[in-house]
Design a protein around this motif. Structure first.
Motif, PDB file in Angstrom:
ATOM      1  N   THR A   1      25.317  18.468  47.609  1.00 17.33           N
ATOM      2  CA  THR A   1      26.025  17.596  46.661  1.00 17.33           C
ATOM      3  C   THR A   1      25.820  18.062  45.228  1.00 17.33           C
ATOM      4  O   THR A   1      26.778  18.140  44.441  1.00 17.33           O
ATOM      5  CB  THR A   1      25.534  16.143  46.813  1.00 17.33           C
ATOM      6  OG1 THR A   1      25.817  15.687  48.135  1.00 17.33           O
ATOM      7  CG2 THR A   1      26.229  15.233  45.813  1.00 17.33           C
TER       8      THR A   1
ATOM      9  N   GLY B   1      36.333  10.228  42.630  1.00 18.75           N
ATOM     10  CA  GLY B   1      35.428   9.870  41.543  1.00 18.75           C
ATOM     11  C   GLY B   1      35.808  10.532  40.233  1.00 18.75           C
ATOM     12  O   GLY B   1      35.780   9.902  39.165  1.00 18.75           O
TER      13      GLY B   1
ATOM     14  N   LEU C   1      29.012   9.027  47.854  1.00 20.05           N
ATOM     15  CA  LEU C   1      29.727   8.191  48.820  1.00 20.05           C
ATOM     16  C   LEU C   1      30.152   9.005  50.032  1.00 20.05           C
ATOM     17  O   LEU C   1      30.053   8.545  51.182  1.00 20.05           O
ATOM     18  CB  LEU C   1      30.955   7.567  48.151  1.00 20.05           C
ATOM     19  CG  LEU C   1      31.818   6.632  49.017  1.00 20.05           C
ATOM     20  CD1 LEU C   1      30.995   5.432  49.477  1.00 20.05           C
ATOM     21  CD2 LEU C   1      33.042   6.169  48.235  1.00 20.05           C
ATOM     22  N   MET C   2      30.608  10.225  49.778  1.00 24.97           N
ATOM     23  CA  MET C   2      31.029  11.114  50.857  1.00 24.97           C
ATOM     24  C   MET C   2      29.845  11.463  51.764  1.00 24.97           C
ATOM     25  O   MET C   2      29.947  11.414  53.002  1.00 24.97           O
ATOM     26  CB  MET C   2      31.628  12.394  50.267  1.00 24.97           C
ATOM     27  CG  MET C   2      32.145  13.384  51.288  1.00 24.97           C
ATOM     28  SD  MET C   2      33.679  12.841  52.047  1.00 24.97           S
ATOM     29  CE  MET C   2      34.002  14.244  53.127  1.00 24.97           C
TER      30      MET C   2
ATOM     31  N   ALA D   1      29.073  10.195  41.907  1.00 31.77           N
ATOM     32  CA  ALA D   1      29.250   8.959  42.674  1.00 31.77           C
ATOM     33  C   ALA D   1      30.122   9.199  43.899  1.00 31.77           C
ATOM     34  O   ALA D   1      29.835   8.727  45.003  1.00 31.77           O
ATOM     35  CB  ALA D   1      29.872   7.888  41.782  1.00 31.77           C
ATOM     36  N   SER D   2      31.197   9.957  43.714  1.00 34.95           N
ATOM     37  CA  SER D   2      32.113  10.246  44.820  1.00 34.95           C
ATOM     38  C   SER D   2      31.438  11.104  45.882  1.00 34.95           C
ATOM     39  O   SER D   2      31.580  10.862  47.086  1.00 34.95           O
ATOM     40  CB  SER D   2      33.358  10.952  44.281  1.00 34.95           C
ATOM     41  OG  SER D   2      34.351  11.064  45.273  1.00 34.95           O
TER      42      SER D   2
ATOM     43  N   MET E   1      39.395  10.756  51.392  1.00 37.17           N
ATOM     44  CA  MET E   1      38.951  10.902  50.002  1.00 37.17           C
ATOM     45  C   MET E   1      39.958  11.693  49.178  1.00 37.17           C
ATOM     46  O   MET E   1      40.255  11.347  48.028  1.00 37.17           O
ATOM     47  CB  MET E   1      37.586  11.592  49.962  1.00 37.17           C
ATOM     48  CG  MET E   1      36.462  10.796  50.592  1.00 37.17           C
ATOM     49  SD  MET E   1      35.964   9.353  49.628  1.00 37.17           S
ATOM     50  CE  MET E   1      34.882  10.106  48.420  1.00 37.17           C
TER      51      MET E   1
ATOM     52  N   THR F   1      27.075   9.764  52.168  1.00 32.09           N
ATOM     53  CA  THR F   1      26.667   8.554  52.885  1.00 32.09           C
ATOM     54  C   THR F   1      27.590   8.288  54.063  1.00 32.09           C
ATOM     55  O   THR F   1      27.146   7.923  55.160  1.00 32.09           O
ATOM     56  CB  THR F   1      26.669   7.344  51.936  1.00 32.09           C
ATOM     57  OG1 THR F   1      25.784   7.594  50.838  1.00 32.09           O
ATOM     58  CG2 THR F   1      26.233   6.082  52.669  1.00 32.09           C
ATOM     59  N   GLY F   2      28.886   8.479  53.838  1.00 27.49           N
ATOM     60  CA  GLY F   2      29.868   8.273  54.907  1.00 27.49           C
ATOM     61  C   GLY F   2      29.667   9.236  56.057  1.00 27.49           C
ATOM     62  O   GLY F   2      29.744   8.849  57.225  1.00 27.49           O
TER      63      GLY F   2
END
Length: 282
Positions: A180, A48, A69-70, A65-66, A96, A72-73
């Protein structure tokens, strides 16, 4: 004196604020044994941040954002049968990081950009960055206070948390969010590679001596602030990289604390006492 210089003053204040945020998130990372996840989340920012840099966008938004995403993954893949948590985190970590390096490699200033992403530039902190760090610190403190009881139960007995109706899945999501935020707001100061040091080392240093979780958090904030102060002084006089020196100082303080505890033989393991506090909190 270095602290008479305005940009060093901003660096010091930024480091103290980062230390506070990392103490609030890192304490739970240490108590839950989530160090590998913290490391993976820190490196997961790179795609990101790299993409935002190439596109000329806000680096903090790209990092957020990155990291989202991490997170969520990690949550989604953690529900796949037959795969351990470490396996899914490791795969996301490498994936990533690889994507981030590929994106950065298309930049004309590849080496400079990658160095900045990995190691940060604490001496380039602006007044606007300090405001963001202050807001993040206040937000992290609020989340930690509201979720304290659930975080304690989640750290030591997930089944009991279910029984008590503390909604461990929601608590885990909040904890991931807290982690995060800590990583995203800290990467500009010490970089994605070194933020892990401030996230883990100060709480690990404090937990050797502390008997209660709030004491661990407070001790971690103090240790992180001390590492920032000493790191900036060493960097100024020895001409070393400021972010790396701060992180290295935090690691040195941890080993010094662990050695002192071992030599004096008067500090019992802190976790059993913290576990008793967990029972009382429930």
């Amino acid at each position: 004196m270095p602290f008479e210089v305005p940009f060093v003053q901003r660096a010091l204040l930024a480091g103290i604020l980062v230390s506070l945020v990392c103490a609030l998130a890192g304490t739970w990372v240490v108590l839950r044994g989530m160090a590998f996840l913290g490391d993976a989340m820190a490196h997961g920012l790179l795609p990101g941040v790299a993409l935002a840099s190439v596109l000329g966008s806000n680096l903090m938004l790209g990092a957020a954002a990155s990291a989202g995403l991490m997170a969520t993954g990690v949550t989604a893949l953690g529900r796949v049968r037959g795969l351990s948590r470490d396996t899914t985190i490791g795969l996301l970590f490498v994936g990533m990081l690889s994507i981030g390096v590929i994106i950065v490699s298309h930049s004309r200033s590849f080496a400079v950009d990658l160095t900045g992403f990995l190691f940060g530039d604490v001496l380039a902190v602006r007044a606007a960055d300090l405001v963001l760090l202050a807001v993040a610190s206040a937000g992290a403190g609020l989340v930690s206070s509201l979720g304290y009881r659930s975080f304690v139960a989640l750290a030591f007995d997930v089944r009991k948390a279910h029984t008590l109706g503390l909604r461990p899945r929601l608590a885990n999501a909040l904890l991931l969010g807290l982690l995060t935020v800590a990583i995203v707001v800290s990467f500009h100061v010490v970089g994605t590679l070194l933020v892990f040091g401030l996230l883990i080392a100060p709480p690990a240093t404090a937990v050797v001596w502390a008997r209660r979780i709030p004491t661990v958090i407070a001790g971690a904030a103090v240790v992180g602030s001390l590492a920032t102060t000493v790191g900036l002084l060493v960097s100024w006089h020895w001409g070393t990289a400021a972010g790396a020196t701060i992180a290295a100082t935090a690691i040195v303080l941890f080993f010094a604390s662990a050695l002192a505890a071992h030599l004096h033989r008067r500090v019992r393991p802190a976790l059993p006492d913290v576990e008793r506090e967990a029972e009382q909190a429930q």
